[in-house]
Design an enzyme around this catalytic site. Structure first.
Site, short mmCIF file in Angstrom:
data_model
loop_
_atom_site.label_atom_id
_atom_site.label_comp_id
_atom_site.label_asym_id
_atom_site.label_seq_id
_atom_site.Cartn_x
_atom_site.Cartn_y
_atom_site.Cartn_z
N CYS A 128 0.85 -1.20 0.00
CA CYS A 128 0.00 0.00 0.00
C CYS A 128 0.88 1.25 0.00
CB CYS A 128 -0.93 -0.01 1.21
SG CYS A 128 -2.16 1.32 1.17
N THR A 383 -26.22 1.82 11.37
CA THR A 383 -27.30 1.58 10.41
C THR A 383 -28.11 2.85 10.22
OG1 THR A 383 -29.22 0.20 9.87
CG2 THR A 383 -28.93 0.79 12.19
N ASN A 385 -31.06 2.19 8.62
CA ASN A 385 -32.30 1.47 8.32
C ASN A 385 -32.74 1.64 6.87
OD1 ASN A 385 -32.88 2.50 11.54
ND2 ASN A 385 -32.97 0.32 11.04
N GLU A 460 -23.23 3.07 0.89
CA GLU A 460 -23.49 1.74 1.45
C GLU A 460 -22.31 0.80 1.21
OE1 GLU A 460 -28.27 1.15 1.32
OE2 GLU A 460 -27.34 1.58 -0.61
#
Length: 489
Positions: A128, A383, A385, A460
């Site tokens: 890296c 989260t 939701n 996400e």
């Protein structure tokens, strides 16, 4: 000092926001009349995988994000691209920055230049160069000896002795034993104290997992970093040499972007996944598998995870400028049942972070156990939701499947989890991406990133990477801390 840095940050943001069309002309004039070469960024935005217009632009962030940007700038002296991608999830970023700041800059067992050199050693294991270059600069800034950067053999013997633990943690942590710990703690004048070793282990695992995030999200080097700029004029055929090592082999692949049309088979991807989650919940409510069946399902999933590999998978030799920071460049990830070798399952019920690792770290390196625990919990429980375009969705089952699949790849088993759920919730392309990012992150390509969860938002997919980072870090820590505990007892 922090207030002054914040003022500087605001000024930098203001200048960036005021760039006007045509501002390239003074640069062209300087180049032509004075012979000054003006660098041009190679990439567009902080990530090669996420279109710049879909990232959070500096100047358009909300108050909480702005505070995080200012804190990051005050701490690091720069606003790096990791921060600009991680800020999709400000609650996690805040915990991450706090932990990293403590590990690198606050009082601790190791001197500052050792901390950055260990970061270099860890990032180099995964080739890296982005993280290696950042910490080379930081290492020199805190007074590190430039000779050490010519290769690990030029560093003190004490750091050289850490090389074996570094490579096992990065690639095969299940092989670490109390004998490895004993060798580090009992090597006379080059020995490590327990507190120093805990600090080093946390740094190594932090940078192994951060290398996973860097490759998994396609982080681009900043313009002032190696590989982040060019002096050549814009050209359709111009691309960064580091793209070749990350799976980009042609201009079309680098510059092509989705046209907005979603492949037919991905149209119902989200709905199908939500339906599976619903069915699995109903099965849970109706009956629970026996302990024997749960154990069988774990072993099956562990065995199957060995055969998950990308069609693009190939051996790549690390470049010299990175490989000099570690020994045994041929040592990499190997599935633990290859060649008939059997590694006993690591049962979380026998040694867990919550009941064992946390207290050990906190005892030997005060406050760090608490910081890591907070970061693990935020990543695991984070989260909104939502799933793609759907709201009010309970995603806990999916998040647990991702976390437990990663630990399963490391041989770590939760007795109370039904591993049959993993195959229901994670399809092959997603498993390929997870395994690559966690085990061989330097082989991650944009194609892999694009091929899973095609209807989901980039935020996400970054969220997935936070789970991968923390699950990997915790898995490495569990093996190292268990070995230290066994040595102590």
């Amino acid at each position: 000092a922090g207030h002054k840095c914040t003022e500087v940050f605001y000024a930098v943001c203001s200048l960036a926001a005021q760039r006007a069309p045509g501002c390239h002309r003074p640069g062209r004039k300087l180049h032509r009349e004075l012979g000054i070469r003006i660098p041009r960024p190679l990439g567009h935005g902080p990530s090669r995988f996420i279109p710049e217009k879909e990232t959070i632009q500096v100047g358009n962030e909300d108050a909480m994000m702005h505070t995080l940007f200012a804190d990051s700038f005050a701490t690091l002296g720069r606003l790096d691209n990791v921060t600009l991608v991680m800020v999709f999830h400000p609650q996690y970023l805040e915990s991450f920055l706090k932990t990293q700041h403590y590990l690198l800059q606050m009082d601790g067992p190791l001197p500052l230049h050792y901390r950055h050199y260990i970061g270099i050693m860890a990032a180099a294991r995964h080739q890296c160069s982005y993280l290696v270059n950042l910490h080379v600069n930081d290492f020199l800034h805190v007074g590190g000896d430039p000779k050490w950067l010519n290769g690990l053999e030029n560093a003190p013997q004490k750091l050289q002795n850490l090389g074996e633990l570094n490579k096992m943690l990065a690639h095969r942590p299940w092989l670490i034993t109390k004998e490895h710990i004993e060798q580090l703690l009992k090597t006379e004048e080059n020995s490590w104290s327990l507190a120093e070793l805990i600090h080093a282990v946390v740094l190594l695992t932090h940078y192994h997992s951060l290398a996973s995030f860097t490759f998994g999200c396609g982080i681009s080097p900043e313009i002032d970093c190696e590989g982040g700029h060019t002096f050549r004029p814009p050209s359709v055929s111009n691309y960064c040499i580091c793209d070749i090592t990350n799976g980009y082999h042609g201009v079309d692949e680098i510059h092509a972007s989705p046209t907005g049309s979603i492949p037919v088979k991905s149209v119902c991807e989200v709905e199908a996944l939500m339906e599976k989650m619903k069915q699995l919940q109903e099965c849970r409510d109706e009956e629970e598998a026996s302990q024997e069946e749960m154990a069988t399902r774990f072993e099956r999933e562990k065995r199957e995870s060995m055969f998950v590999c990308s069609s693009e998978d190939e051996e790549s030799a690390p470049t010299r400028d990175v490989s000099r920071h570690f020994e045994d460049t041929s040592y990499g990830y190997k599935d633990f049942s290859r060649h008939g070798m059997h590694v006993p399952t690591f049962r979380v019920q026998d040694y867990s972070w919550e009941d064992h690792g946390y207290s050990l770290v906190n005892r030997l390196y005060p406050d760090v156990g608490q910081l890591l625990d907070e970061k693990f919990h935020i990543a695991y429980n984070l989260t909104y939701n939502t799933m793609a375009m759907h709201k009010d969705v309970d995603t806990s089952m999916l998040r647990r499947a991702i976390w437990n699949y990663i630990h399963c790849m490391f041989g770590i088993r939760y007795d109370d989890y039904d591993y049959g759920e993993i195959n229901q919730l994670l399809d092959r392309s997603f498993k390929v991406y997870i395994k690559t990012v966690v085990c061989t992150p330097e082989k991650t390509t944009k194609r892999m990133y694009d091929s899973f969860w095609r209807q989901f938002e980039h935020s996400e997919k970054v969220h997935v990477n936070l789970l991968l980072v923390e699950a990997r870090m915790q898995a490495e820590l569990l093996y190292a801390l268990r070995a230290i505990t066994r040595y102590m007892t």
